[in-house]
Design a protein around this motif. Structure first.
Motif, PDB file in Angstrom:
ATOM      1  N   THR A  96       0.754  -1.048   0.027  1.00 56.91           N
ATOM      2  CA  THR A  96      -0.051   0.104   0.042  1.00 56.91           C
ATOM      3  C   THR A  96       0.807   1.097  -0.116  1.00 56.91           C
ATOM      4  OG1 THR A  96      -1.674  -0.915   1.191  1.00 56.91           O
ATOM      5  CG2 THR A  96      -1.878   1.194   1.348  1.00 56.91           C
ATOM      6  N   ILE A  97       0.796   2.096  -0.958  1.00 58.14           N
ATOM      7  CA  ILE A  97       1.392   3.350  -0.992  1.00 58.14           C
ATOM      8  C   ILE A  97       0.829   4.340  -0.831  1.00 58.14           C
ATOM      9  CG2 ILE A  97       2.857   4.660  -2.671  1.00 58.14           C
ATOM     10  CD1 ILE A  97       3.618   2.062  -4.332  1.00 58.14           C
ATOM     11  N   PHE A  98       0.832   5.222   0.132  1.00 55.93           N
ATOM     12  CA  PHE A  98       0.473   6.511   0.441  1.00 55.93           C
ATOM     13  C   PHE A  98       1.037   7.709  -0.036  1.00 55.93           C
ATOM     14  CE2 PHE A  98      -1.090   3.788   3.977  1.00 55.93           C
ATOM     15  CZ  PHE A  98      -2.037   3.861   3.939  1.00 55.93           C
ATOM     16  N   ILE A  99       0.178   8.680  -0.547  1.00 56.72           N
ATOM     17  CA  ILE A  99       0.578   9.761  -1.322  1.00 56.72           C
ATOM     18  C   ILE A  99       0.362  11.070  -0.597  1.00 56.72           C
ATOM     19  CG2 ILE A  99       0.036  11.452  -3.326  1.00 56.72           C
ATOM     20  CD1 ILE A  99      -1.263   8.968  -4.594  1.00 56.72           C
ATOM     21  N   THR A 100       1.293  11.691  -0.440  1.00 51.80           N
ATOM     22  CA  THR A 100       1.251  13.105   0.437  1.00 51.80           C
ATOM     23  C   THR A 100       1.566  14.079  -0.525  1.00 51.80           C
ATOM     24  OG1 THR A 100       2.122  12.206   2.614  1.00 51.80           O
ATOM     25  CG2 THR A 100       2.059  14.562   2.164  1.00 51.80           C
ATOM     26  N   ALA A 101       0.671  14.937  -0.651  1.00 52.87           N
ATOM     27  CA  ALA A 101       0.922  16.138  -1.852  1.00 52.87           C
ATOM     28  C   ALA A 101       0.789  17.573  -1.060  1.00 52.87           C
ATOM     29  CB  ALA A 101      -0.353  16.183  -2.789  1.00 52.87           C
ATOM     30  N   GLU A 102       1.722  18.435  -1.321  1.00 53.59           N
ATOM     31  CA  GLU A 102       1.542  19.795  -1.051  1.00 53.59           C
ATOM     32  C   GLU A 102       0.269  20.676  -1.273  1.00 53.59           C
ATOM     33  OE1 GLU A 102       5.113  21.773  -2.562  1.00 53.59           O
ATOM     34  OE2 GLU A 102       6.504  20.377  -1.585  1.00 53.59           O
ATOM     35  N   GLU A 103       0.071  21.357  -0.391  1.00 50.21           N
ATOM     36  CA  GLU A 103      -1.348  22.279  -0.803  1.00 50.21           C
ATOM     37  C   GLU A 103      -1.136  23.158  -2.006  1.00 50.21           C
ATOM     38  OE1 GLU A 103      -3.654  25.835   1.518  1.00 50.21           O
ATOM     39  OE2 GLU A 103      -2.515  24.374   2.784  1.00 50.21           O
ATOM     40  N   ASN A 104      -2.006  23.024  -2.940  1.00 50.94           N
ATOM     41  CA  ASN A 104      -1.826  23.818  -4.063  1.00 50.94           C
ATOM     42  C   ASN A 104      -2.186  24.997  -4.044  1.00 50.94           C
ATOM     43  OD1 ASN A 104      -2.086  24.465  -6.801  1.00 50.94           O
ATOM     44  ND2 ASN A 104      -3.467  22.975  -7.336  1.00 50.94           N
ATOM     45  N   LEU A 105      -1.179  25.864  -4.013  1.00 49.86           N
ATOM     46  CA  LEU A 105      -1.299  27.328  -4.168  1.00 49.86           C
ATOM     47  C   LEU A 105      -0.991  28.040  -5.368  1.00 49.86           C
ATOM     48  CD1 LEU A 105       0.391  27.864  -0.497  1.00 49.86           C
ATOM     49  CD2 LEU A 105      -2.062  27.594  -1.147  1.00 49.86           C
ATOM     50  N   THR A 106      -1.021  27.252  -6.353  1.00 54.31           N
ATOM     51  CA  THR A 106      -0.336  27.762  -7.834  1.00 54.31           C
ATOM     52  C   THR A 106      -1.599  28.939  -8.325  1.00 54.31           C
ATOM     53  OG1 THR A 106      -1.415  26.011  -8.848  1.00 54.31           O
ATOM     54  CG2 THR A 106       0.764  25.530  -8.114  1.00 54.31           C
ATOM     55  N   GLY A 107      -2.560  28.673  -7.761  1.00 50.97           N
ATOM     56  CA  GLY A 107      -3.862  29.169  -8.466  1.00 50.97           C
ATOM     57  C   GLY A 107      -4.655  28.616  -9.713  1.00 50.97           C
ATOM     58  N   GLU A 108      -4.113  27.333  -9.890  1.00 52.66           N
ATOM     59  CA  GLU A 108      -4.926  26.684 -11.016  1.00 52.66           C
ATOM     60  C   GLU A 108      -4.733  25.259 -10.665  1.00 52.66           C
ATOM     61  OE1 GLU A 108      -2.939  27.700 -14.401  1.00 52.66           O
ATOM     62  OE2 GLU A 108      -0.934  26.971 -13.971  1.00 52.66           O
ATOM     63  N   ASP A 109      -5.354  24.267 -11.355  1.00 56.09           N
ATOM     64  CA  ASP A 109      -5.398  23.102 -10.929  1.00 56.09           C
ATOM     65  C   ASP A 109      -4.258  22.586 -11.726  1.00 56.09           C
ATOM     66  OD1 ASP A 109      -7.870  23.282 -10.196  1.00 56.09           O
ATOM     67  OD2 ASP A 109      -8.977  22.290 -11.846  1.00 56.09           O
TER      68      ASP A 109
END
Length: 496
Positions: free
Chosen positions: A76-89
């Motif tokens: 099982t591989i868990f994903i940690t992603a940074e908060e998206n503050l780029t202003g777009e998807d």
């Protein structure tokens, strides 16, 4: 035989050798702006099954995996992603390789859509700074970013000025309103690019005094008022502290909730200087307000002459005649008057002369109304001359006021009457030059009393003042009859 059987078994094992495989449980993962599984509050994950060793060969820098390589089996591989503050998807890709086999997992993360909710945005508190319920005012902040309060008025003190993502209750400490007026303040809650303004209105409920400032003359009086008073409107019991001002005595010094009128007895100012005193009103819960009294050295105004025409009643009417009426007060609906000089009416002319009044010319178109006089008729215009003020032995400046109204035609068209004030003998109607007459003073729109003011300079016991219609000797009928009414003639020597 045993040898043959062994060879046969070995050949069968080689033919059934298992193929290598590498397989992920999904090839697409959607994340919210926080990096969590969309629609939940958990970290995203996927399972990787393999019968070979494997490793992650490519992954975006904003994505972190808890396993970057592994051996055969299920992981099982868990994903940690940074908060998206780029202003777009944004899109990412995870590539896993094992023994020449590849798995590609696409990652889609939505942009951060900032959210800020503040409740309430409009608050009303009482003089004490509390809500009408007696509770402390507060706001609720709910946001998906850190927040802060800015541009806050100094008399509003939030117990928190900054906060983090989520829900926060902020209590507001509001200072007591001692301004004497309703006041409105504000502050702004800022979260990311979102802003919400909160307005706070503080009324005077709980304790209000009116007026808060009082000015009296040297005698301790307010000219034109029968007494010096102020109101206390309180939601609880109160007391008055006047210990610092011995020359002011309130009619009562304590009271219960409700509205109370306080009358002040103020001593004559014998100090030779303007003086100021204060009365503090204090409620049982500690609310305070203050009344400031300033006592000047100004002497009271003196009434030199007053004619209220209170002798214009039905007592001087002819027996058996219709009652005199009030044309102005009834908008002309009750217009019966009688001629002052008609000998049939007992005492009318005598009362007029007893008041020291004379007709301004030889015409006799003066009529008795109920409580005032009427002047003029078709082709005849006139006025009255006031009696001399014999008490004025020296030249005196004064102010004359009088109430005036015009008559109307049967269709309620006002007469076009203008008023003239003129003086004979000493005195002037101007401070800087000798002016004996002022013409064309406006009256009214018909059957409405208007007060008019004329300044008098240097008048004495030899001065005579006449009030008449500006139009004299006119002959037209209708609205050009120039009829008018007068009441409450007063001459006052102003205070100084």
């Amino acid at each position: 035989m045993l040898l043959i059987a062994g060879l046969s078994f070995g050949a069968c094992s080689d033919d059934e050798k298992t193929d290598a495989y590498l397989e992920a449980s999904t090839d697409l993962i959607n994340l919210d702006y926080q990096g969590l599984w969309e629609g939940s509050n958990e970290n995203a994950s996927f399972e990787l099954g393999a019968n070979v060793s494997w490793k992650v060969t490519s992954v975006n820098e904003w994505i972190t995996l808890n396993h970057m390589e592994g051996k055969r089996g299920r992981t099982t591989i868990f994903i940690t992603a940074e908060e998206n503050l780029t202003g777009e998807d944004r899109e990412g890709l995870i590539i896993i390789e094992g023994n020449g086999l590849y798995q590609f997992i696409d990652i889609y993360q939505t942009l951060k859509s900032e959210e800020l909710t503040v409740r309430p945005t409009s608050i009303t508190v009482t003089k004490s700074g509390k809500l009408e319920s007696g509770e402390q005012a507060s706001i609720d902040i709910e946001t998906n970013s850190n927040w802060e309060i800015t541009e806050c008025d100094s008399w509003i003190k939030p117990d928190k000025m900054t906060g983090k993502t989520g829900y926060t209750a902020v209590n507001l400490d509001v200072e007591q309103n001692k301004t004497g007026n309703v006041r409105t303040g504000k502050f702004i809650v800022v979260s990311g690019s979102k802003k919400t303004e909160v307005t706070l209105t503080q009324n005077l409920e709980g304790l209000k005094v009116n007026p808060r400032t009082i000015e009296v003359n040297i005698e301790g009086e307010i000219e034109g008022e029968d007494a010096v008073k102020f109101d206390i409107d309180a939601a609880e019991s109160w007391t008055i502290d006047n210990s610092a001002t011995s020359w002011i005595t309130p009619s009562v010094t304590n009271g219960d909730a409700g509205n109370t009128i306080i009358t002040l007895s103020i001593s004559k100012n014998g100090t030779g200087a303007v003086r100021t005193g204060s009365l503090k009103v204090i409620t049982t819960s500690g609310l305070e307000d203050e009344v400031i009294v300033t006592q000047t050295l100004r002497t009271p105004a003196t009434i030199l002459y007053y004619e209220p025409f209170d002798w214009c009643t039905n007592d001087i009417n002819k027996p058996g005649s219709a009652d005199i009426q009030d044309p102005v007060g009834t908008n002309g609906k009750q217009g019966t008057t009688f001629n002052l000089f008609d000998k049939k009416y007992t005492g009318a002319k005598e009362a007029f002369e007893a008041a020291g009044l004379t007709c301004s010319n030889s015409e006799t178109s003066i009529y008795i109304a109920l409580g005032y006089l009427k002047f003029g008729k078709t082709k005849v215009q006139t006025g009255i001359t006031l009696p001399a003020i014999t008490s004025l032995q020296t030249a005196t400046d004064a102010v004359m006021t009088f109430d005036v109204s015009t008559c109307c035609t049967g269709s309620l068209v006002p007469d076009k009457t203008k008023i003239t004030v003129e003086i004979t003998g000493e005195g002037s109607l101007s401070r800087n030059e000798i002016v004996k007459k002022i013409d064309n003073i406006d009256t009214s729109d018909g059957y409405k009393w208007n007060e008019r003011t004329v300044n008098l300079y240097g008048i004495n016991a030899n001065t005579r003042i006449t009030i008449r219609s500006t139009q004299q000797g006119m002959t037209d009928a209708g609205a050009d009859q120039f009829r008018w009414f007068v009441d409450n003639i007063k001459i006052i020597q102003p205070s100084n």
